[in-house]
Design an enzyme around this catalytic site. Structure first.
Site, PDB file in Angstrom:
ATOM      1  N   ASP A  26      -6.214  -9.084   5.842  1.00 57.91           N
ATOM      2  CA  ASP A  26      -5.646  -8.496   7.052  1.00 57.91           C
ATOM      3  C   ASP A  26      -4.366  -9.221   7.475  1.00 57.91           C
ATOM      4  OD1 ASP A  26      -6.026  -6.723   9.477  1.00 57.91           O
ATOM      5  OD2 ASP A  26      -6.019  -8.686  10.446  1.00 57.91           O
ATOM      6  N   GLU A  34      -2.416  -6.607   3.629  1.00 55.18           N
ATOM      7  CA  GLU A  34      -1.757  -5.819   4.667  1.00 55.18           C
ATOM      8  C   GLU A  34      -0.574  -6.659   5.130  1.00 55.18           C
ATOM      9  OE1 GLU A  34      -2.352  -3.940   9.143  1.00 55.18           O
ATOM     10  OE2 GLU A  34      -3.468  -5.710   8.521  1.00 55.18           O
TER      11      GLU A  34
END
Length: 614
Positions: free
Chosen positions: A282, A319
């Site tokens: 993330d 990400e």
């Protein structure tokens, strides 16, 4: 020689202290003067020997500090099922283990010793699945089924197999405060969220996926901790500086070596002990790291080593908001070694083309060239000016050398839906024909396609932000913060769901009964057909960006994807159009309408796609 009954398991790294399986306990707390271990029999545990509180069975054991800041204790008679916690200096409040594997009483309660070796795996024949050629499905355990558990999710896996999915990407399953939440407020990185079912339930899900040929990726969050139960800073200098979500992980300051090791061991532990097939990392742009060897490159090297030991691919998917091609370049080419990254630029271009929305960051993608350019060169912002950021952003991808499978393409993600005030999905406001046109652009592109759960049948159940923090003051702060944030953007306050209301989570649960009605069934059949066509026509999954081109008209509403001997014609307008091709089609492979071919001209109805062989 007989076959092993489980996937080969690489040994723990030598510097990884135990977590009580053999009665050995250790915790890193380099600047504390005193650390004690509190142990109590849990389910299935033997009663620890020695003096104990007769009312609770709890025993407090002094720990000894070594030269590296680790506190250790050996407690005979303990083992799997033992509940334990740490007492720091003179504070009487017991705290869970930062490296806990199980938190049956929540993130504020004691940790429980868990023995990874006790699970009976049945996936000995599993050799993994490569990411090139994959179709990924993003899944949130808590809303995938009404039960919201890992066990219940197993009952829906055959739907994913029938759809043609190859990789299931689980949103974070590590422990967070409360029962329901997105998972990005996790505070104990290695403990499987107890309301989801705990460690063995995750192993059972992975085992069931492997039995069906499905690989499993896990979303992990190392850039911040949630606001409740974040006890890591009490133990040591885990954080340094700030990022957009609060304290930033100490990756390059004093005492940062054990912090980096904590991240590396956690990531390797998920892959090793849960038989996972890769990780999604993330918001890596929020990892502040000035070292010569960045954490991501170090992680990539260690995961490559584990992959070689286990004999199966273990891709890392980042990400990143940087639009930096180095993220997905191999380490030997000066990159970070990530196997792939999410491509938000493609999402934004598709979203604007399908919905017409141009507020916020979507304003940068209102240009008619945005969609065809992003499809063909990956990043719209590639060392070009971003009006939303008020600066130049990104760098170009070398399409002759970097394959498209290194970028995930999608119409929706948890972020792009959940960060809308109501959490409304595209299926609620985009006609079905236009929706499957968007799916055709994604599934017939050189990118690795990803589907957010329910998208495949144009689900209309919203997916807003929700949480269930147990601290009333924190809950009220989150509630008021969401209202203020979206009210400032022009949303009517009464339309903004209360994230702390259990009904908000309940309303986000997928409504599986929608599949049987229209237009949901037709959309689902089209998704299945597109994925099957991608699988049986190699040109549609060819990741070579230099073999791919997009032809579009002036307003970007009619596009032709050139895929070797195939042409994917997409008309995003509600009225029909004649589209001229470079060669006469010989065969119509798939369409969601009734296109007509005359020579090199294809008459395409409004909001229709057609895949043709020329």
């Amino acid at each position: 020689m007989s076959e092993p009954d489980t996937i080969p398991t690489a040994p723990d790294t030598p510097d990884t202290p135990g977590r009580g399986v053999d009665g050995d306990f250790a915790v890193w707390a380099p600047h504390l003067e005193r650390v004690r271990l509190s142990v109590a029999p849990g389910t299935g545990a033997r009663r620890p020997g020695g003096a104990a509180d007769p009312g609770t069975g709890v025993r407090v054991v002094p720990m000894e500090r070594d030269g590296d800041g680790w506190w250790r204790a050996q407690v005979p008679g303990t083992g799997p099922g033992t509940d334990y916690a740490y007492l720091l200096d003179e504070d009487p409040a017991p705290l869970p283990d930062p490296r806990s594997l199980a938190q049956p009483r929540g993130v504020h309660g004691p940790s429980r010793v868990h023995d990874h070796a006790a699970f009976a795996w049945t996936d000995a024949a599993w050799t993994g699945r490569a990411l090139p050629g994959a179709v990924v499905y993003e899944l949130h355990v808590g809303t995938f089924t009404p039960e919201g558990t890992l066990t219940a999710a197993v009952g829906r896996l055959d739907h994913l197999v029938d759809l043609g999915i190859t990789h299931v990407e689980l949103m974070p399953v590590n422990a967070f405060d409360g029962t329901h939440g997105w998972g990005y407020d996790g505070v104990l990185w290695g403990a499987v969220h107890a309301p989801y079912g705990g460690p063995d339930a995750l192993k059972s899900l992975v085992d069931a996926c492997h039995a069906r040929g499905l690989a499993v990726l896990l979303d992990v969050v190392y850039n911040h901790l949630g606001p409740s139960g974040a006890y890591l800073p009490r133990f040591g200098p885990y954080f340094r500086g700030e990022n957009a979500w609060g304290p930033s992980l100490n990756l390059d300051g004093p005492d940062s070596d054990p912090v980096r090791r904590h991240v590396l061991d956690n990531a390797l532990g998920w892959l090793r002990h849960y038989h996972l097939d890769g990780l999604r990392l993330d918001a890596v742009h929020a990892l502040r790291d000035d070292r010569a060897v960045p954490l991501l490159a170090e992680l990539s090297a260690e995961v490559d080593s584990l992959s070689a030991a286990l004999g199966r691919p273990l891709p890392l998917i980042a990400e990143s908001d940087r639009n930096d091609p180095r993220t997905v370049l191999p380490r030997e080419a000066g990159g970070l070694g990530m196997a792939a990254q999410w491509s938000d630029d493609l999402h934004h271009a598709l979203h604007v083309a399908l919905t017409g929305e141009t507020h916020g960051y979507y304003a940068d993608f209102a240009d008619p060239e945005a969609l065809p350019a992003t499809l063909s060169r990956v990043f719209w912002h590639a060392d070009t000016y971003s009006g939303f950021r008020h600066r130049t952003h990104g760098a170009p991808v070398d399409t002759a050398r970097v394959p498209g499978h290194r970028f995930l393409g999608y119409l929706a993600t948890h972020d792009q839906i959940g960060n809308r005030a109501r959490g409304d999905r595209m299926g609620e406001r985009v006609p079905p024909g236009l929706l499957v046109c968007g799916a055709a652009l994604v599934l017939c592109s050189p990118f690795t396609p990803m589907i957010f759960m329910g998208e495949e049948w144009a689900a209309t159940t919203p997916w807003p932000f929700f949480a269930s923090f147990t601290d009333p003051a924190l809950a009220e702060g989150v509630r008021n913060g969401r209202r203020s944030e979206f009210a400032a953007l022009g949303w009517v306050e009464e339309e903004i769901p209360d994230p702390m209301d259990p009904a908000t989570r309940d309303g986000a649960v997928l409504d599986w009964s929608q599949i049987g009605g229209e237009p949901h069934q037709l959309v689902l059949e089209t998704y299945r057909a597109l994925i099957a066509l991608r699988r049986c026509e190699p040109e549609l999954s060819d990741p070579r960006l230099d073999r791919f081109s997009v032809v579009a008209d002036g307003d970007g509403r009619r596009l032709v994807l050139v895929r070797g001997g195939l042409r994917v014609v997409v008309n995003l307008d509600p009225v029909g159009a004649d589209v001229e091709l470079d060669a006469a089609p010989r065969e119509l492979l798939l369409a969601n309408g009734h296109p007509k071919v005359s020579g090199t001209t294809v008459a395409v109805p409004g909001e229709c796609f057609a895949v043709l062989r020329v």
